[in-house]
Design an enzyme around this catalytic site. Sequence first.
Site, mmCIF file in Angstrom:
data_model
loop_
_atom_site.group_PDB
_atom_site.id
_atom_site.type_symbol
_atom_site.label_atom_id
_atom_site.label_comp_id
_atom_site.label_asym_id
_atom_site.label_seq_id
_atom_site.Cartn_x
_atom_site.Cartn_y
_atom_site.Cartn_z
ATOM 1 N N GLY A 18 0.731 -1.259 -0.168
ATOM 2 C CA GLY A 18 0.041 0.021 0.000
ATOM 3 C C GLY A 18 0.812 1.428 0.144
ATOM 4 N NE ARG A 26 -4.618 -1.852 -6.401
ATOM 5 C CZ ARG A 26 -5.793 -1.996 -6.242
ATOM 6 N NH1 ARG A 26 -6.830 -3.012 -6.458
ATOM 7 N NH2 ARG A 26 -6.381 -0.776 -5.951
ATOM 8 C CG LEU A 41 0.847 0.494 5.693
ATOM 9 C CD1 LEU A 41 1.477 1.961 5.410
ATOM 10 C CD2 LEU A 41 0.315 0.312 6.961
ATOM 11 C CB SER A 76 -9.777 -0.031 10.855
ATOM 12 O OG SER A 76 -10.836 1.143 10.695
ATOM 13 C CD GLU A 132 -16.131 1.646 9.696
ATOM 14 O OE1 GLU A 132 -15.941 2.996 9.806
ATOM 15 O OE2 GLU A 132 -17.464 1.340 9.169
ATOM 16 C CE1 TYR A 178 -11.019 -0.840 5.409
ATOM 17 C CE2 TYR A 178 -12.304 0.041 7.473
ATOM 18 C CZ TYR A 178 -11.165 -0.108 6.565
ATOM 19 O OH TYR A 178 -9.833 0.424 7.039
ATOM 20 N NE ARG A 222 -15.982 7.617 11.105
ATOM 21 C CZ ARG A 222 -17.437 7.321 11.395
ATOM 22 N NH1 ARG A 222 -18.128 7.849 12.258
ATOM 23 N NH2 ARG A 222 -18.027 6.543 10.451
#
Length: 329
Positions: free
Chosen positions: A10, A35, A80, A125, A127, A149, A217
């Site tokens: 990443g 990638r 990452l 995360s 999340e 996710y 957040r």
Amino acid sequence: MARRRAMITGVTGQDGSYLAEILLAKGYEVIGLIRRSSTVNFERISHIQDKITLVPFDLLDFYSIVHALREYQPHEVYNLAAQSFVQTSFTQPVLTGETTALGVTRILDAIRVVDPTIRFYQASSSEMFGKVVETPQTEKTPFYPRSPYGVAKVYGHWITVNYRESYGLHATSGILFNHESERRGLEFVTRKITHGVARIKLGLDRTLVLGNLEARRDWGYAPDYVEAMWLMLQQDEPDDYVIATGETHSVREFAELAFAHVGLDYRDYVVQDPRFMRPAEVDLLVGNAAKARARLGWAPRTTFQELVRRMVDADLALLQRQLADPRHR
Ligand code: NAP
Ligand code: G4F
């Protein structure tokens, strides 16, 4: 002494680019895994491209990871890479699971097979806390993910813990709360707002279309957060760490501050559209990073107000450069 080698998946993303910078500054040899794409997407790393080794791979392809590890023999691997956009995970849940969840197992298993002494960082995360069961959230707070996710990141977290416990890998999970910057993707709400504000200020747009303005957040600054990743891998023992500012703000507050910074009132420009609402929302995130402060000596350095101002100023400067450049007309 030989230079330490770090491998970053990443590396073309927001965090990967900042992490590569700080590792280079610390004297590391940096291997960036990328990638293949039909167009070059090195915007975030173009300034350091000649200082890092770029190696093709894909999180979906186990052998490409084995090959990279064998060839470059890193001491540390920072994972990452992910399908990192929550909204997209609702429309591409299987791809999100393949990359963001199973991709972690592919890397861990490749490390187990190739060299189990490699230290591993997993980008977990906030999340994962989703519909939070306690506030603020700590390393001990149970997970209740609210998106494909979030579910995939819970898998990535637990498989990291599992490889640590099963095979003794130095595998660490950094549970990072939202962190933003001038390099944030344009689809995330903070950058969407700051870029939108800059466009409106320069007369390029008249409205900014957003979804849920009440979501809250814990927003920090990405360069502060990548330092925490490195600190985690320097510890004798692997562990889990929450990284957060401890403050929470709504999307509305972010927009209000961003517009105010250029002398505008957000209420004159922000329009809400259900297209940007999610099937299930994460209403409130706020982290307690006391463990990271005590064990790593880590603390955030950038305030919420500085973050907003910095991002708006960067987008104004970017658009002004583009307007002055005939290739962008
Ligand atoms: P980002 O900017 O979206 O970067 C994601 C990176 O993953 C990109 O380099 C992307 O490559 C790569 N990638 C995606 N699918 C891949 C695949 N199949 N194979 C190989 N590479 C692939 O994300 P970020 O904000 O830097 O976040 C870094 C990590 O931290 C992610 O895992 C994210 O989920 C996690 N995280 C982020 C935050 C945050 O607030 N930023 C908070 C907690 C956790 P391309 O450039 O080719 O697309
Ligand atoms: O900026 P967001 O898309 O980030 P979200 O969903 O919090 O995810 C980010 O942070 C996670 C850490 O908690 C990372 F793991 C993840 O990879 C990513 O970096 O949305 C933030 C909030 C949401 O509640 C969303 O509903 O903003 C709300 N929002 C309101 N209007 C919007 C919009 N989000 C987006 N992207 N676009 C809007 O127009």
